[in-house]
Motif scaffolding. Structure first.
Motif, PDB file in Angstrom:
ATOM      1  N   GLY A 164       0.818  -1.215   0.000  1.00  0.00           N
ATOM      2  CA  GLY A 164       0.000   0.000   0.000  1.00  0.00           C
ATOM      3  C   GLY A 164       0.845   1.255   0.000  1.00  0.00           C
ATOM      4  N   SER A 165       0.514   2.174  -0.890  1.00  0.00           N
ATOM      5  CA  SER A 165       1.262   3.435  -0.961  1.00  0.00           C
ATOM      6  C   SER A 165       0.439   4.628  -0.502  1.00  0.00           C
ATOM      7  CB  SER A 165       1.721   3.681  -2.399  1.00  0.00           C
ATOM      8  OG  SER A 165       0.610   3.708  -3.283  1.00  0.00           O
ATOM      9  N   ASP A 166      -0.886   4.489  -0.525  1.00  0.00           N
ATOM     10  CA  ASP A 166      -1.766   5.628  -0.281  1.00  0.00           C
ATOM     11  C   ASP A 166      -2.299   5.597   1.141  1.00  0.00           C
ATOM     12  OD1 ASP A 166      -1.399   5.235  -3.015  1.00  0.00           O
ATOM     13  OD2 ASP A 166      -3.350   6.066  -3.534  1.00  0.00           O
ATOM     14  N   GLY A 167      -2.144   6.696   1.855  1.00  0.00           N
ATOM     15  CA  GLY A 167      -2.646   6.705   3.221  1.00  0.00           C
ATOM     16  C   GLY A 167      -2.781   8.093   3.798  1.00  0.00           C
ATOM     17  N   ALA A 168      -3.568   8.187   4.850  1.00  0.00           N
ATOM     18  CA  ALA A 168      -3.754   9.440   5.575  1.00  0.00           C
ATOM     19  C   ALA A 168      -3.746   9.136   7.060  1.00  0.00           C
ATOM     20  CB  ALA A 168      -5.075  10.104   5.181  1.00  0.00           C
ATOM     21  N   GLY A 169      -3.169  10.038   7.835  1.00  0.00           N
ATOM     22  CA  GLY A 169      -3.098   9.799   9.271  1.00  0.00           C
ATOM     23  C   GLY A 169      -2.641  11.019  10.039  1.00  0.00           C
ATOM     24  N   THR A 170      -2.217  10.767  11.273  1.00  0.00           N
ATOM     25  CA  THR A 170      -1.800  11.829  12.179  1.00  0.00           C
ATOM     26  C   THR A 170      -0.374  11.587  12.642  1.00  0.00           C
ATOM     27  OG1 THR A 170      -4.075  12.063  12.974  1.00  0.00           O
ATOM     28  CG2 THR A 170      -2.342  13.009  14.346  1.00  0.00           C
ATOM     29  N   VAL A 171       0.441  12.640  12.646  1.00  0.00           N
ATOM     30  CA  VAL A 171       1.813  12.533  13.131  1.00  0.00           C
ATOM     31  C   VAL A 171       1.804  12.279  14.637  1.00  0.00           C
ATOM     32  CG1 VAL A 171       3.991  13.768  13.466  1.00  0.00           C
ATOM     33  CG2 VAL A 171       2.743  13.997  11.311  1.00  0.00           C
ATOM     34  N   VAL A 172       2.537  11.239  15.042  1.00  0.00           N
ATOM     35  CA  VAL A 172       2.656  10.901  16.467  1.00  0.00           C
ATOM     36  C   VAL A 172       3.960  11.433  17.048  1.00  0.00           C
ATOM     37  CG1 VAL A 172       2.821   8.997  18.131  1.00  0.00           C
ATOM     38  CG2 VAL A 172       1.240   8.838  16.188  1.00  0.00           C
ATOM     39  N   ALA A 173       5.053  11.297  16.301  1.00  0.00           N
ATOM     40  CA  ALA A 173       6.369  11.730  16.769  1.00  0.00           C
ATOM     41  C   ALA A 173       7.247  12.001  15.556  1.00  0.00           C
ATOM     42  CB  ALA A 173       7.007  10.672  17.667  1.00  0.00           C
ATOM     43  N   VAL A 174       8.263  12.840  15.740  1.00  0.00           N
ATOM     44  CA  VAL A 174       9.166  13.186  14.644  1.00  0.00           C
ATOM     45  C   VAL A 174      10.611  13.052  15.095  1.00  0.00           C
ATOM     46  CG1 VAL A 174       7.477  14.766  13.622  1.00  0.00           C
ATOM     47  CG2 VAL A 174       9.196  15.654  15.210  1.00  0.00           C
ATOM     48  N   LYS A 211      -2.064  16.523  10.538  1.00  0.00           N
ATOM     49  CA  LYS A 211      -2.740  15.580   9.644  1.00  0.00           C
ATOM     50  C   LYS A 211      -1.960  15.523   8.329  1.00  0.00           C
ATOM     51  CE  LYS A 211      -5.974  15.239  12.733  1.00  0.00           C
ATOM     52  NZ  LYS A 211      -6.046  14.040  13.618  1.00  0.00           N
ATOM     53  N   VAL A 212      -1.642  14.312   7.883  1.00  0.00           N
ATOM     54  CA  VAL A 212      -0.766  14.154   6.727  1.00  0.00           C
ATOM     55  C   VAL A 212      -1.293  13.090   5.769  1.00  0.00           C
ATOM     56  CG1 VAL A 212       1.327  14.913   7.930  1.00  0.00           C
ATOM     57  CG2 VAL A 212       0.665  12.495   8.009  1.00  0.00           C
ATOM     58  N   VAL A 213      -0.776  13.160   4.532  1.00  0.00           N
ATOM     59  CA  VAL A 213      -1.001  12.132   3.528  1.00  0.00           C
ATOM     60  C   VAL A 213       0.355  11.682   3.010  1.00  0.00           C
ATOM     61  CG1 VAL A 213      -3.315  12.785   2.787  1.00  0.00           C
ATOM     62  CG2 VAL A 213      -1.343  13.964   1.800  1.00  0.00           C
ATOM     63  N   THR A 214       0.412  10.456   2.530  1.00  0.00           N
ATOM     64  CA  THR A 214       1.683   9.899   2.084  1.00  0.00           C
ATOM     65  C   THR A 214       2.019  10.320   0.657  1.00  0.00           C
ATOM     66  OG1 THR A 214       0.512   7.882   1.407  1.00  0.00           O
ATOM     67  CG2 THR A 214       1.590   7.871   3.573  1.00  0.00           C
ATOM     68  N   TYR A 215       3.335  10.329   0.367  1.00  0.00           N
ATOM     69  CA  TYR A 215       3.872  10.542  -0.978  1.00  0.00           C
ATOM     70  C   TYR A 215       4.624   9.271  -1.347  1.00  0.00           C
ATOM     71  CZ  TYR A 215       6.487  12.632  -4.857  1.00  0.00           C
ATOM     72  OH  TYR A 215       7.029  12.903  -6.097  1.00  0.00           O
ATOM     73  N   LEU A 216       4.309   8.680  -2.486  1.00  0.00           N
ATOM     74  CA  LEU A 216       4.778   7.331  -2.806  1.00  0.00           C
ATOM     75  C   LEU A 216       6.288   7.213  -2.903  1.00  0.00           C
ATOM     76  CD1 LEU A 216       3.196   4.869  -5.321  1.00  0.00           C
ATOM     77  CD2 LEU A 216       5.656   5.245  -5.355  1.00  0.00           C
ATOM     78  N   ALA A 217       6.969   8.251  -3.360  1.00  0.00           N
ATOM     79  CA  ALA A 217       8.400   8.143  -3.691  1.00  0.00           C
ATOM     80  C   ALA A 217       9.260   9.038  -2.804  1.00  0.00           C
ATOM     81  CB  ALA A 217       8.610   8.493  -5.156  1.00  0.00           C
ATOM     82  N   PRO A 218       9.400   8.703  -1.519  1.00  0.00           N
ATOM     83  CA  PRO A 218      10.157   9.571  -0.614  1.00  0.00           C
ATOM     84  C   PRO A 218      11.658   9.585  -0.887  1.00  0.00           C
ATOM     85  CG  PRO A 218       9.485   7.561   0.509  1.00  0.00           C
ATOM     86  CD  PRO A 218       8.784   7.570  -0.809  1.00  0.00           C
ATOM     87  N   SER A 219      12.151   8.646  -1.721  1.00  0.00           N
ATOM     88  CA  SER A 219      13.584   8.602  -2.001  1.00  0.00           C
ATOM     89  C   SER A 219      14.029   9.681  -2.980  1.00  0.00           C
ATOM     90  CB  SER A 219      13.968   7.229  -2.560  1.00  0.00           C
ATOM     91  OG  SER A 219      13.259   6.961  -3.766  1.00  0.00           O
ATOM     92  N   ILE A 220      13.098  10.358  -3.645  1.00  0.00           N
ATOM     93  CA  ILE A 220      13.473  11.462  -4.525  1.00  0.00           C
ATOM     94  C   ILE A 220      14.131  12.552  -3.689  1.00  0.00           C
ATOM     95  CG2 ILE A 220      12.568  13.310  -5.984  1.00  0.00           C
ATOM     96  CD1 ILE A 220      10.480  11.430  -6.995  1.00  0.00           C
ATOM     97  N   PRO A 221      15.288  13.053  -4.123  1.00  0.00           N
ATOM     98  CA  PRO A 221      16.002  14.063  -3.326  1.00  0.00           C
ATOM     99  C   PRO A 221      15.105  15.231  -2.948  1.00  0.00           C
ATOM    100  CG  PRO A 221      17.353  13.345  -5.174  1.00  0.00           C
ATOM    101  CD  PRO A 221      16.001  12.717  -5.363  1.00  0.00           C
TER     102      PRO A 221
END
Length: 357
Positions: free
Chosen positions: A70-80, A92-102
């Motif tokens: 699964g690549s698509d999601g929405a949720g809440t930040v718990v810790a950073v 509140k955040v949504v995911t981005y599929l390709a986090p390895s892009i600089p």
């Protein structure tokens, strides 16, 4: 107390390889500098998820053993992590599929390699209660959407946005004519975005029930492509002076390109965003573009900047993404995969993830 997560033990199909297992709750104390711990509230599925689960001849590429799909999601930040400055617990955040892009270039567009190394394949994805993700793999969610609605944006929403507005100077605007094909996630998102800017949408489908829903969402004309084989000419006929449409969002590839070329106006745009059609259709009729000069543009997802622009647009226009009538729970993911595979859905197949108490 434990969380749940789905893992892929192999690529022999979701019925065999997809397994639900327990996962210990993460507190965030073990996060790396760029990590973000997210409590997931919703996820959505893509055709990509089916292909990865059953990689016929390695078509999708290999997976990390026991990867969370699964690549698509929405949720809440718990810790950073210590280097994360732009996000805080509670966001509140949504995911981005390709986090390895600089992260140095927010305008970088992902390619196949970036997607194959992204969430749900090489990196753990969203079919779980929690996920740890690099800070460059999440975007602030639109403030006007529920998690179930926001979870549709990662792939379908961003791809549709890039298709309509990603070519500088040729963005779809009020009064333009757009063709969308079918009722999958990208097509419905493109319909909603185009209607939101005042464009005229011509939709295709093979279902009378779905045709009515397309009209309710704002489609000006709907063509049954099974009853009307030359739907491209029909679509052209709906436009002023029969000049053709400004853009076709083509999700089927080879099997629909002939009709897309028939529908588009001179110097219009055909955006290729999918491979849902049949592959045994003979030569790709690209020479037809000489008889009706146009731009044929391939689109894979979009950049982080485009994603942020999409979020702003959704908030300003009050766009509420359409989801399928059936919303699944986390323990029903196999049923969700099956509904997607059997094409019984309308727009996006979504999984609502209950918060662990």
């Amino acid at each position: 107390m434990t969380n749940k997560k789905w893992i892929l033990t192999g690529q022999d199909g979701y019925d065999v390889s997809l397994q639900l297992v327990d996962s210990e709750i993460t507190t965030g104390t073990e996060l790396g500098p760029d990590d973000v711990l997210v409590q997931l509230h919703a996820a959505s599925l893509n055709y990509r998820d089916l292909v990865i689960a059953k990689s016929e001849g390695g078509a999708a590429g290999s997976i990390t053993p026991n990867v969370v799909p699964g690549s698509d999601g929405a949720g809440t930040v718990v810790a950073v992590g210590s280097s994360v400055k732009s996000l805080s617990p509670g966001d509140k955040v949504v995911t981005y599929l390709a986090p390895s892009i600089p992260a140095s270039d927010e305008t970088t567009l992902p390619g196949f390699a970036d997607i194959a190394s992204g969430l749900g394949q090489k990196l753990h994805g969203t079919l779980a209660n929690q996920m740890i993700i690099n800070q460059h793999g999440i975007i602030r969610a639109p403030s006007n959407l529920t998690p179930v609605q926001a979870a549709t944006l990662t792939c379908s929403g961003l791809t549709a946005w890039n298709a309509l507005f990603g070519l500088t100077g040729r963005e779809i605007k009020k009064g333009d004519w757009v063709v969308i094909q079918g009722t999958g996630g990208v097509s419905i998102a493109a319909l909603q975005f185009a209607v939101a800017v005042g464009a005229n949408v011509i939709a295709t489908t093979s279902s009378e029930d779905k045709a009515q829903r397309l009209k309710e969402l704002g489609a000006k004309h709907v063509i049954n492509y099974k009853e009307t084989e030359d739907w491209g000419d029909v679509a052209r006929g709906y436009t002023p002076d029969k000049k053709g449409v400004d853009m076709v969002v083509d999700v089927a590839g080879n099997s629909s390109l002939t009709q897309s070329l028939a529908a588009v106006r001179t110097d219009g745009i055909i955006v290729l965003i999918g491979l849902l059609g049949k592959f045994d259709t003979g030569a790709i009729p690209m020479m037809s573009a000489l008889w009706r000069p146009c731009i044929v543009r391939g689109v894979l997802l979009g950049s982080r900047k485009q994603y942020r622009d999409l979020v702003k647009f959704v908030e300003e226009k009050g766009v509420v993404p359409v989801v399928d009538d059936v919303v699944f729970g986390l323990e029903e993911v196999k049923e969700a995969y099956r509904r997607l595979e059997e094409q019984k859905h309308f727009s996006k197949v979504v999984i609502k993830i209950a918060i662990e108490e």
